[in-house]
Design a protein around this motif. Structure first.
Motif, PDB file in Angstrom:
ATOM      1  N   ARG A 104       0.859  -1.186   0.000  1.00  0.00           N
ATOM      2  CA  ARG A 104       0.000   0.000   0.000  1.00  0.00           C
ATOM      3  C   ARG A 104       0.890   1.228   0.000  1.00  0.00           C
ATOM      4  NH1 ARG A 104      -4.721  -1.387   4.477  1.00  0.00           N
ATOM      5  NH2 ARG A 104      -5.399  -3.319   3.448  1.00  0.00           N
ATOM      6  N   ARG A 158       3.176   1.586  10.501  1.00  0.00           N
ATOM      7  CA  ARG A 158       2.531   1.914   9.222  1.00  0.00           C
ATOM      8  C   ARG A 158       3.580   1.888   8.127  1.00  0.00           C
ATOM      9  NH1 ARG A 158      -2.168   3.500   7.716  1.00  0.00           N
ATOM     10  NH2 ARG A 158      -2.886   4.108   9.764  1.00  0.00           N
ATOM     11  N   GLU A 216      -4.596   0.504  15.818  1.00  0.00           N
ATOM     12  CA  GLU A 216      -5.497  -0.530  15.298  1.00  0.00           C
ATOM     13  C   GLU A 216      -4.646  -1.756  14.963  1.00  0.00           C
ATOM     14  OE1 GLU A 216      -7.914   0.263  11.652  1.00  0.00           O
ATOM     15  OE2 GLU A 216      -7.328  -1.804  11.247  1.00  0.00           O
ATOM     16  N   ASN A 270      -9.011  -5.828  12.480  1.00  0.00           N
ATOM     17  CA  ASN A 270     -10.401  -5.447  12.304  1.00  0.00           C
ATOM     18  C   ASN A 270     -11.176  -6.514  11.560  1.00  0.00           C
ATOM     19  OD1 ASN A 270      -9.742  -5.043   9.631  1.00  0.00           O
ATOM     20  ND2 ASN A 270      -9.334  -2.878   9.941  1.00  0.00           N
TER      21      ASN A 270
HETATM   22  P1  ATP Z   1      -5.352   1.854   9.050  1.00  0.00           P
HETATM   23  O1  ATP Z   1      -6.684   2.486   9.334  1.00  0.00           O
HETATM   24  O2  ATP Z   1      -4.431   1.889  10.211  1.00  0.00           O
HETATM   25  O3  ATP Z   1      -4.747   2.327   7.774  1.00  0.00           O
HETATM   26  P2  ATP Z   1      -6.680  -0.235   7.737  1.00  0.00           P
HETATM   27  O4  ATP Z   1      -8.064  -0.019   8.189  1.00  0.00           O
HETATM   28  O5  ATP Z   1      -6.253   0.277   6.412  1.00  0.00           O
HETATM   29  O6  ATP Z   1      -5.664   0.310   8.838  1.00  0.00           O
HETATM   30  P3  ATP Z   1      -6.963  -3.000   7.072  1.00  0.00           P
HETATM   31  O7  ATP Z   1      -6.929  -2.739   5.636  1.00  0.00           O
HETATM   32  O8  ATP Z   1      -8.239  -3.431   7.616  1.00  0.00           O
HETATM   33  O9  ATP Z   1      -6.353  -1.770   7.875  1.00  0.00           O
HETATM   34  O10 ATP Z   1      -5.825  -4.033   7.455  1.00  0.00           O
HETATM   35  C1  ATP Z   1      -5.950  -5.002   8.495  1.00  0.00           C
HETATM   36  C2  ATP Z   1      -4.800  -4.891   9.458  1.00  0.00           C
HETATM   37  O11 ATP Z   1      -3.547  -4.789   8.786  1.00  0.00           O
HETATM   38  C3  ATP Z   1      -4.840  -3.630  10.311  1.00  0.00           C
HETATM   39  O12 ATP Z   1      -5.685  -3.828  11.414  1.00  0.00           O
HETATM   40  C4  ATP Z   1      -3.398  -3.496  10.727  1.00  0.00           C
HETATM   41  O13 ATP Z   1      -3.102  -4.371  11.809  1.00  0.00           O
HETATM   42  C5  ATP Z   1      -2.648  -3.979   9.514  1.00  0.00           C
HETATM   43  N1  ATP Z   1      -2.197  -2.856   8.671  1.00  0.00           N
HETATM   44  C6  ATP Z   1      -2.943  -2.090   7.863  1.00  0.00           C
HETATM   45  N2  ATP Z   1      -2.209  -1.168   7.233  1.00  0.00           N
HETATM   46  C7  ATP Z   1      -0.929  -1.363   7.654  1.00  0.00           C
HETATM   47  C8  ATP Z   1       0.314  -0.734   7.360  1.00  0.00           C
HETATM   48  N3  ATP Z   1       0.383   0.256   6.494  1.00  0.00           N
HETATM   49  N4  ATP Z   1       1.427  -1.180   7.977  1.00  0.00           N
HETATM   50  C9  ATP Z   1       1.367  -2.200   8.856  1.00  0.00           C
HETATM   51  N5  ATP Z   1       0.220  -2.847   9.174  1.00  0.00           N
HETATM   52  C10 ATP Z   1      -0.915  -2.441   8.585  1.00  0.00           C
END
Ligand code: ATP
Ligand code: MG
Length: 567
Positions: free
Chosen positions: A140, A151, A402, A405
């Motif tokens: 991402r 992140r 977070e 989820n």
């Molecule tokens: P955020 O709101 O923090 O960007 P997200 O809602 O985009 O998270 P999801 O797409 O639901 O997250 O991803 C599921 C899990 O993956 C998250 O709960 C988190 O633990 C992890 N995650 C998401 N984005 C990242 C990232 N950029 N780096 C590390 N871990 C991540």
């Protein structure tokens, strides 16, 4: 494992750019190195931690009937075009073209691929339910990669997907995940709260987030200690103390040079809670007026939900061009050019001070519904001290990370991608999906955030890179080294993960590194061995010390581990 033959590059100094404790400590303890913004190398110790987290996740996913699969990172654009997310997602998606100029992307999540597989391989109600999961790399292009591994732009995610015949069956799969997640975070030693959340771009009908309290977080949750209410502030509805002035006829008053809420309130000698912030947002090229109380802040996610569209703050020159007034003078009475006026519910009662759409003036005693028409919505960011929407007691607001989820997706992906099944009556129906994510790196970093002291990390047992850290004080002393090696073998034979610091370094240096690494138990083999026949066992978390006869080490360690209670 022996230190001399390992790559454990510990550092005395914090990395220059680091703010989050976990970022500093994970770099200093030699767990990770940053290759480029948001792109990390996991060194041996970091890899061990992630591996242990993944082991816990796998066990709990398998326990609810999850089947591990592996889906590609590189994906064709077509499936994303079918779901509508090729256009809906912006710069966060890495896009590329293959050699034949076909659009491709790097997977940021896998709902589309799951629905594609389901469309081909599941036919009948007999094939349902299914739980598929993977622990796999996601890409991402995060706008602001920060805080070390919390992140990043490339990260590991456990993502699972449930496929069910109907909403009731989805509830069962969803609840199984909710419970599995609690077990995962409990076992990993991470403190967390489960909160209601906004499904956002995933769509769907319900979702929860698992939030680990930490100053390094980027989310806020509102919590009620009295009744257990917990919600992301994106969703939480605090009940504010009443604001506004007694009802009166609206009148214009001069407010020379007063631009901010504070300045207006001071000039008119009223509380900020008796004023209104009139904020202009753009939905496409249409300006929209959003109203919150002067002492409140607007939450943009709440506004987007109320408008059912993404909105961005208007630029000052747009406001002037489209509404014909300057930003500081905008108000809801007689405003021209705004396509909608949405007001926070707290403005329903009382009369307020609002912008007069004329520089240097405000209107006092303005009542919504009487002096202007508007739509009502919950727009305001819940604040600590406001009333809990369930029980009325005082809310607290905490910063959180977070870590996981869960989403009820419904048929948002199965319908466009054709993931259908035949029910018992032979009728074709869309499969009802759920999607569930956990970030192993965030679990590791959240554990560090929650469990450290001035000297370093204090790993929870289940995800510590090693269980026992043996420090022979003088490696050139053959008796000490022989005893240390014997203990190493004994503990490894009993199933413990053991790190032996066999460097020819001063004891002080080795102790400092041991504290930094944060392995739960340290065994020091030093002079006391020759003198008293004992070694020293120390618990990292409490710094409790025991002198133990060398032949009773295993027994002593087992006792300490019991006491750690998996924590
Ligand atoms: P955020 O709101 O923090 O960007 P997200 O809602 O985009 O998270 P999801 O797409 O639901 O997250 O991803 C599921 C899990 O993956 C998250 O709960 C988190 O633990 C992890 N995650 C998401 N984005 C990242 C990232 N950029 N780096 C590390 N871990 C991540
Ligand atoms: Mg995100």
């Amino acid at each position: 494992m022996r230190w001399i033959r390992s790559l454990i590059p510990t550092l005395r100094e914090d990395p220059a750019d680091a703010e989050a404790v976990s970022h500093k400590l994970m770099v200093r303890a030699g767990l990770v190195r940053q290759l480029a913004a948001g792109i990390y190398v996991y060194l041996p110790l970091g890899h061990r931690v992630i591996d242990k987290v993944n082991r816990v996740i796998r066990e709990e996913m398998n326990a609810i009937g999850g089947q591990e699969i592996s889906m590609p990172v590189l994906q064709p654009a077509e499936i994303w075009q079918q779901s509508g997310r090729w256009d809906a997602i912006g710069g966060e998606m890495f896009r590329l073209k293959d050699r034949n100029q076909r659009d491709m992307c790097l997977g940021m999540t896998h709902e589309e691929v799951v629905a594609w597989v389901a469309a081909r391989e599941l036919r009948s109600y007999r094939d349902l339910p299914q739980i598929w999961y993977q622990i796999q790399t996601k890409e991402r292009d995060e706008a602001r990669p920060r805080s070390g591994v919390l992140r990043t732009r490339e990260f590991l995610m456990k993502d699972s997907y449930t496929l069910d015949p109907d909403a009731a069956a989805l509830d069962v799969s969803y609840n199984a995940h909710k419970q599995a997640y609690c077990k995962i975070f409990d076992r990993c030693g991470v403190r967390y709260v489960v909160v209601d959340s906004d499904p956002g771009m995933m769509g769907g009908s319900g979702s929860h987030e698992f939030m680990a309290p930490s100053a390094a977080g980027e989310d806020d949750v509102a919590l009620c200690a009295a009744c257990g209410y917990a919600a992301n502030v994106e969703l939480a509805r605090g009940v504010p103390a009443p604001g506004g002035l007694p009802d009166a006829a609206a009148r214009e008053v001069a407010t020379p040079d007063a631009r901010t809420i504070a300045e207006v309130a001071a000039q008119l000698k009223v509380d900020a809670s008796s004023t209104v912030k009139s904020l202009v947002f753009m939905v496409g090229d249409m300006p929209v007026l959003a109203l919150v109380r002067g002492d409140h802040n607007l939450h943009e996610r709440k506004l987007a939900r109320a408008l059912r569209a993404e909105a961005r703050p208007a630029q000052p020159d747009e406001v002037r061009k489209l509404l014909g007034v300057s930003v500081g003078s905008v108000g809801p009475v007689g405003v021209k050019g705004a396509s909608r006026i949405v007001a926070d519910q707290s403005l329903k009662d009382g009369a307020y001070v609002v912008g007069a759409n004329r520089d240097g003036y405000h209107l006092v005693g303005v009542t919504a519904g009487k002096d202007f028409a508007c739509e009502w919505a919950d727009l305001q960011v819940a604040l600590p001290g406001e009333g809990c929407p369930k029980c009325g007691q005082s809310l607290s607001v905490e910063r959180v990370i977070e870590v996981g989820n869960i989403f009820k997706l419904g048929t948002k992906y199965s319908e466009p991608l054709g993931a259908m099944y035949l029910d018992e009556q032979g009728q074709q129906k869309p499969i009802v999906m759920g999607s569930y994510g956990i970030g192993p790196a965030r679990i590791a970093a959240a554990a560090v955030e929650q469990r450290h002291d001035a000297d370093g990390i204090v790993w929870p047992w289940a995800i510590a890179p090693f269980h026992v850290h043996i420090v022979p004080v003088a490696v050139k002393d053959a008796t000490q080294m022989a005893a240390a090696t014997e203990i190493e073998k004994l503990l490894e034979g009993a199933g413990f993960d053991v790190l032996m610091d066999d460097r020819d370094e001063r004891a002080g240096v080795k102790f400092k590194d041991a504290d930094l690494l944060g392995v739960p138990i340290r065994i020091t083999v030093g002079n006391a061995l020759a003198k008293e026949g004992v070694v020293e066992i120390r618990e990292r978390a409490t710094r409790a010390d025991w002198k133990v006869p060398r032949e009773r080490v295993l027994e002593a360690i087992r006792k300490i581990v019991d006491g750690l209670a998996m924590g």
